[in-house]
Motif scaffolding. Structure first.
Motif, PDB file in Angstrom:
ATOM      1  N   THR A 125       0.817  -1.220   0.000  1.00  0.00           N
ATOM      2  CA  THR A 125       0.000   0.000   0.000  1.00  0.00           C
ATOM      3  C   THR A 125       0.846   1.264   0.000  1.00  0.00           C
ATOM      4  OG1 THR A 125      -1.737  -1.167   1.197  1.00  0.00           O
ATOM      5  CG2 THR A 125      -1.831   1.237   1.193  1.00  0.00           C
ATOM      6  N   ALA A 126       1.882   1.280   0.822  1.00  0.00           N
ATOM      7  CA  ALA A 126       2.763   2.459   0.888  1.00  0.00           C
ATOM      8  C   ALA A 126       3.497   2.668  -0.435  1.00  0.00           C
ATOM      9  CB  ALA A 126       3.754   2.295   2.029  1.00  0.00           C
ATOM     10  N   SER A 127       3.801   1.568  -1.122  1.00  0.00           N
ATOM     11  CA  SER A 127       4.540   1.651  -2.382  1.00  0.00           C
ATOM     12  C   SER A 127       3.730   2.322  -3.476  1.00  0.00           C
ATOM     13  CB  SER A 127       4.971   0.253  -2.838  1.00  0.00           C
ATOM     14  OG  SER A 127       5.765  -0.385  -1.877  1.00  0.00           O
ATOM     15  N   VAL A 128       2.413   2.139  -3.440  1.00  0.00           N
ATOM     16  CA  VAL A 128       1.559   2.685  -4.497  1.00  0.00           C
ATOM     17  C   VAL A 128       1.644   4.202  -4.554  1.00  0.00           C
ATOM     18  CG1 VAL A 128      -0.800   2.914  -5.331  1.00  0.00           C
ATOM     19  CG2 VAL A 128      -0.014   0.723  -4.438  1.00  0.00           C
ATOM     20  N   SER A 129       1.573   4.851  -3.388  1.00  0.00           N
ATOM     21  CA  SER A 129       1.650   6.315  -3.365  1.00  0.00           C
ATOM     22  C   SER A 129       3.021   6.803  -3.817  1.00  0.00           C
ATOM     23  CB  SER A 129       1.346   6.839  -1.961  1.00  0.00           C
ATOM     24  OG  SER A 129       2.247   6.303  -1.019  1.00  0.00           O
ATOM     25  N   SER A 130       4.066   6.058  -3.472  1.00  0.00           N
ATOM     26  CA  SER A 130       5.413   6.425  -3.919  1.00  0.00           C
ATOM     27  C   SER A 130       5.557   6.225  -5.419  1.00  0.00           C
ATOM     28  CB  SER A 130       6.455   5.585  -3.174  1.00  0.00           C
ATOM     29  OG  SER A 130       6.415   5.827  -1.786  1.00  0.00           O
ATOM     30  N   PHE A 131       4.908   5.190  -5.943  1.00  0.00           N
ATOM     31  CA  PHE A 131       4.926   4.924  -7.380  1.00  0.00           C
ATOM     32  C   PHE A 131       4.335   6.109  -8.143  1.00  0.00           C
ATOM     33  CE2 PHE A 131       2.605   3.252 -11.115  1.00  0.00           C
ATOM     34  CZ  PHE A 131       3.679   2.781 -11.855  1.00  0.00           C
ATOM     35  N   VAL A 132       3.234   6.630  -7.652  1.00  0.00           N
ATOM     36  CA  VAL A 132       2.575   7.765  -8.308  1.00  0.00           C
ATOM     37  C   VAL A 132       3.512   8.962  -8.389  1.00  0.00           C
ATOM     38  CG1 VAL A 132       0.722   9.461  -8.080  1.00  0.00           C
ATOM     39  CG2 VAL A 132       0.246   7.038  -7.701  1.00  0.00           C
ATOM     40  N   GLU A 133       4.305   9.171  -7.354  1.00  0.00           N
ATOM     41  CA  GLU A 133       5.196  10.330  -7.303  1.00  0.00           C
ATOM     42  C   GLU A 133       6.310  10.288  -8.345  1.00  0.00           C
ATOM     43  OE1 GLU A 133       6.663  10.752  -3.372  1.00  0.00           O
ATOM     44  OE2 GLU A 133       4.683  10.957  -2.455  1.00  0.00           O
ATOM     45  N   CYS A 134       6.670   9.093  -8.808  1.00  0.00           N
ATOM     46  CA  CYS A 134       7.761   8.996  -9.789  1.00  0.00           C
ATOM     47  C   CYS A 134       7.266   9.011 -11.231  1.00  0.00           C
ATOM     48  CB  CYS A 134       8.608   7.751  -9.525  1.00  0.00           C
ATOM     49  SG  CYS A 134       7.855   6.201 -10.049  1.00  0.00           S
ATOM     50  N   LEU A 135       5.962   9.214 -11.422  1.00  0.00           N
ATOM     51  CA  LEU A 135       5.399   9.198 -12.776  1.00  0.00           C
ATOM     52  C   LEU A 135       5.468  10.540 -13.478  1.00  0.00           C
ATOM     53  CD1 LEU A 135       2.140   7.093 -12.200  1.00  0.00           C
ATOM     54  CD2 LEU A 135       4.386   6.280 -12.957  1.00  0.00           C
ATOM     55  N   ASN A 136       5.693  11.574 -12.727  1.00  0.00           N
ATOM     56  CA  ASN A 136       5.549  12.932 -13.248  1.00  0.00           C
ATOM     57  C   ASN A 136       6.360  13.210 -14.516  1.00  0.00           C
ATOM     58  OD1 ASN A 136       4.557  15.645 -13.116  1.00  0.00           O
ATOM     59  ND2 ASN A 136       6.577  16.244 -12.397  1.00  0.00           N
ATOM     60  N   GLY A 137       7.618  12.747 -14.560  1.00  0.00           N
ATOM     61  CA  GLY A 137       8.463  13.060 -15.711  1.00  0.00           C
ATOM     62  C   GLY A 137       8.630  11.925 -16.706  1.00  0.00           C
ATOM     63  N   LEU A 138       7.866  10.845 -16.535  1.00  0.00           N
ATOM     64  CA  LEU A 138       8.012   9.693 -17.429  1.00  0.00           C
ATOM     65  C   LEU A 138       7.694  10.047 -18.880  1.00  0.00           C
ATOM     66  CD1 LEU A 138       6.573   6.493 -15.688  1.00  0.00           C
ATOM     67  CD2 LEU A 138       8.901   6.883 -16.474  1.00  0.00           C
ATOM     68  N   GLN A 139       8.540   9.528 -19.777  1.00  0.00           N
ATOM     69  CA  GLN A 139       8.322   9.739 -21.213  1.00  0.00           C
ATOM     70  C   GLN A 139       7.981   8.440 -21.934  1.00  0.00           C
ATOM     71  OE1 GLN A 139      11.855  11.675 -22.696  1.00  0.00           O
ATOM     72  NE2 GLN A 139      11.673  13.391 -21.274  1.00  0.00           N
ATOM     73  N   GLU A 140       8.523   7.313 -21.450  1.00  0.00           N
ATOM     74  CA  GLU A 140       8.282   6.025 -22.107  1.00  0.00           C
ATOM     75  C   GLU A 140       7.914   4.974 -21.068  1.00  0.00           C
ATOM     76  OE1 GLU A 140      11.397   4.754 -24.758  1.00  0.00           O
ATOM     77  OE2 GLU A 140      12.077   6.804 -25.051  1.00  0.00           O
ATOM     78  N   VAL A 141       6.883   4.175 -21.384  1.00  0.00           N
ATOM     79  CA  VAL A 141       6.457   3.083 -20.503  1.00  0.00           C
ATOM     80  C   VAL A 141       6.237   1.829 -21.330  1.00  0.00           C
ATOM     81  CG1 VAL A 141       4.614   2.213 -19.008  1.00  0.00           C
ATOM     82  CG2 VAL A 141       5.406   4.566 -18.762  1.00  0.00           C
ATOM     83  N   GLU A 142       6.776   0.708 -20.838  1.00  0.00           N
ATOM     84  CA  GLU A 142       6.574  -0.599 -21.452  1.00  0.00           C
ATOM     85  C   GLU A 142       6.004  -1.556 -20.418  1.00  0.00           C
ATOM     86  OE1 GLU A 142       9.961  -2.224 -23.402  1.00  0.00           O
ATOM     87  OE2 GLU A 142      10.304  -0.446 -24.658  1.00  0.00           O
ATOM     88  N   LEU A 143       4.888  -2.191 -20.754  1.00  0.00           N
ATOM     89  CA  LEU A 143       4.249  -3.173 -19.886  1.00  0.00           C
ATOM     90  C   LEU A 143       4.145  -4.483 -20.663  1.00  0.00           C
ATOM     91  CD1 LEU A 143       1.335  -0.895 -18.611  1.00  0.00           C
ATOM     92  CD2 LEU A 143       3.483  -1.377 -17.423  1.00  0.00           C
ATOM     93  N   ARG A 144       4.950  -5.458 -20.290  1.00  0.00           N
ATOM     94  CA  ARG A 144       4.986  -6.742 -20.990  1.00  0.00           C
ATOM     95  C   ARG A 144       4.525  -7.848 -20.046  1.00  0.00           C
ATOM     96  NH1 ARG A 144       8.586  -6.437 -25.646  1.00  0.00           N
ATOM     97  NH2 ARG A 144       9.605  -4.384 -25.714  1.00  0.00           N
ATOM     98  N   THR A 145       3.439  -8.516 -20.437  1.00  0.00           N
ATOM     99  CA  THR A 145       2.890  -9.627 -19.654  1.00  0.00           C
ATOM    100  C   THR A 145       2.653  -9.203 -18.206  1.00  0.00           C
ATOM    101  OG1 THR A 145       4.402 -10.990 -20.991  1.00  0.00           O
ATOM    102  CG2 THR A 145       3.047 -12.127 -19.385  1.00  0.00           C
ATOM    103  N   CYS A 146       1.917  -8.127 -18.028  1.00  0.00           N
ATOM    104  CA  CYS A 146       1.625  -7.598 -16.689  1.00  0.00           C
ATOM    105  C   CYS A 146       0.114  -7.475 -16.489  1.00  0.00           C
ATOM    106  CB  CYS A 146       2.288  -6.246 -16.499  1.00  0.00           C
ATOM    107  SG  CYS A 146       4.086  -6.258 -16.508  1.00  0.00           S
ATOM    108  N   ARG A 147      -0.628  -8.506 -16.843  1.00  0.00           N
ATOM    109  CA  ARG A 147      -2.090  -8.434 -16.849  1.00  0.00           C
ATOM    110  C   ARG A 147      -2.674  -8.014 -15.500  1.00  0.00           C
ATOM    111  NH1 ARG A 147      -6.158  -9.918 -20.078  1.00  0.00           N
ATOM    112  NH2 ARG A 147      -4.721 -10.823 -21.597  1.00  0.00           N
ATOM    113  N   THR A 148      -2.110  -8.490 -14.405  1.00  0.00           N
ATOM    114  CA  THR A 148      -2.710  -8.221 -13.100  1.00  0.00           C
ATOM    115  C   THR A 148      -2.562  -6.770 -12.657  1.00  0.00           C
ATOM    116  OG1 THR A 148      -0.678  -8.955 -11.996  1.00  0.00           O
ATOM    117  CG2 THR A 148      -2.420 -10.585 -12.284  1.00  0.00           C
ATOM    118  N   ILE A 149      -1.643  -6.028 -13.242  1.00  0.00           N
ATOM    119  CA  ILE A 149      -1.436  -4.643 -12.803  1.00  0.00           C
ATOM    120  C   ILE A 149      -1.649  -3.618 -13.905  1.00  0.00           C
ATOM    121  CG2 ILE A 149       0.190  -5.319 -11.006  1.00  0.00           C
ATOM    122  CD1 ILE A 149       2.435  -4.209 -12.870  1.00  0.00           C
TER     123      ILE A 149
END
Length: 281
Positions: free
Chosen positions: A50-74
């Protein structure tokens, strides 16, 4: 001790595999990566506790590229967080594991200026997604679709009209719609005249007539991938070079119907291009 540190890591590219929902250590990682530009997740089942989720959101601000491979559950959660918190995203790849509703929600809610979308979602991509992209992602320069069984010509045509002024790269790899709907490629070519890269690889039932009808309109192509298109013949190769004067790269591996004579034509054409370039230099 490390997990309690507030030090910021100078990491711009991060690739993770096999993460779980119970991984509390991810909280420290997300909290420390505030300069991320590229994030790759492969076979991941969670982004931490649970604590990790809020921290995850904070690191999204400057993202330019995202790859999700075989990550159906998330994938749903990640896409929603991106739509809500990331305006800088320019490139999205989702392979082998998605959600129709989650992807549609991302496309509809996203506020970023996506330039590249690369999807391999055999049973999770349909016309609703294409229509939403036509409405919200008309700044795309690259669209790559692989093994997308549920899309139809109607969706692709609508998309082509919306992106006619900007799309420079199109890939329809192993897509049944290419063989299901005769005349589709011709219509796409007429609308996408700015294409520079075209990938129709592994469409085993693609025939000369359909390819030629598209290439007639795609005069600016510099790269063409036809690997695995087994029904193409020498006729397609000859027409290719008549229509596309700017070709620099052609892939015809595993094209059983293209014979030695056509290979000679390709070699001759590229030799001519190289000679002209040398003279200009």
């Amino acid at each position: 001790m490390i997990e309690n540190s507030n030090a910021e890591l100078p990491i711009e590219n991060l690739s993770l595999s096999g993460t779980r929902a119970c991984d509390s250590s991810l909280n420290w990682l997300w909290r420390s990566c505030k300069k991320l530009k590229r994030l790759q997740l492969r076979s991941c089942e969670g982004i931490g506790d649970t604590a990790s989720v809020s921290s995850f959101v904070e690191c999204l601000n400057g993202l330019q590229e995202v790859e999700l491979r075989t990550c159906r559950t998330i994938v749903d959660r990640v896409l929603l967080k991106l739509a809500e918190n990331c305006k800088s995203l320019t490139s999205l790849l989702v392979y082998d594991g998605g959600s129709k509703e989650g992807l549609l929600q991302f496309i509809s809610l996203s506020r970023c200026n996506l330039l590249k979308v690369d999807l391999r979602l055999p049973l999770d991509l349909d016309n609703n997604h294409l229509l939403a992209m036509a409405e919200n992602f008309n700044g795309l320069s690259t669209l790559r679709l692989q093994s997308c069984c549920l899309i139809t010509g109607e969706g692709l045509k609508t998309l082509a009209v919306a992106m006619s002024n900007g799309l420079e790269e199109l890939a329809l790899i192993h897509c049944d719609v290419v063989k299901r709907e005769p005349g589709l490629l011709a219509t796409l070519g007429q609308n996408l005249r700015r294409l520079r890269k075209l990938d129709l690889s592994h469409n085993a039932m693609l025939v000369d007539k359909e390819l030629i009808s598209m290439l007639v309109s795609c005069n600016n192509l510099s790269e063409l991938n036809l690997r695995g298109c087994k029904r193409l013949s020498n006729v397609a190769v000859v027409s290719m070079f008549k229509s596309c004067k700017h070709l620099e790269s052609v892939d015809i591996r595993a094209c059983c119907g293209i014979e030695v004579e056509a290979i000679r034509v390709i070699c001759s054409e590229f030799s001519s291009v190289e000679t002209d370039t040398e003279r200009a230099a």
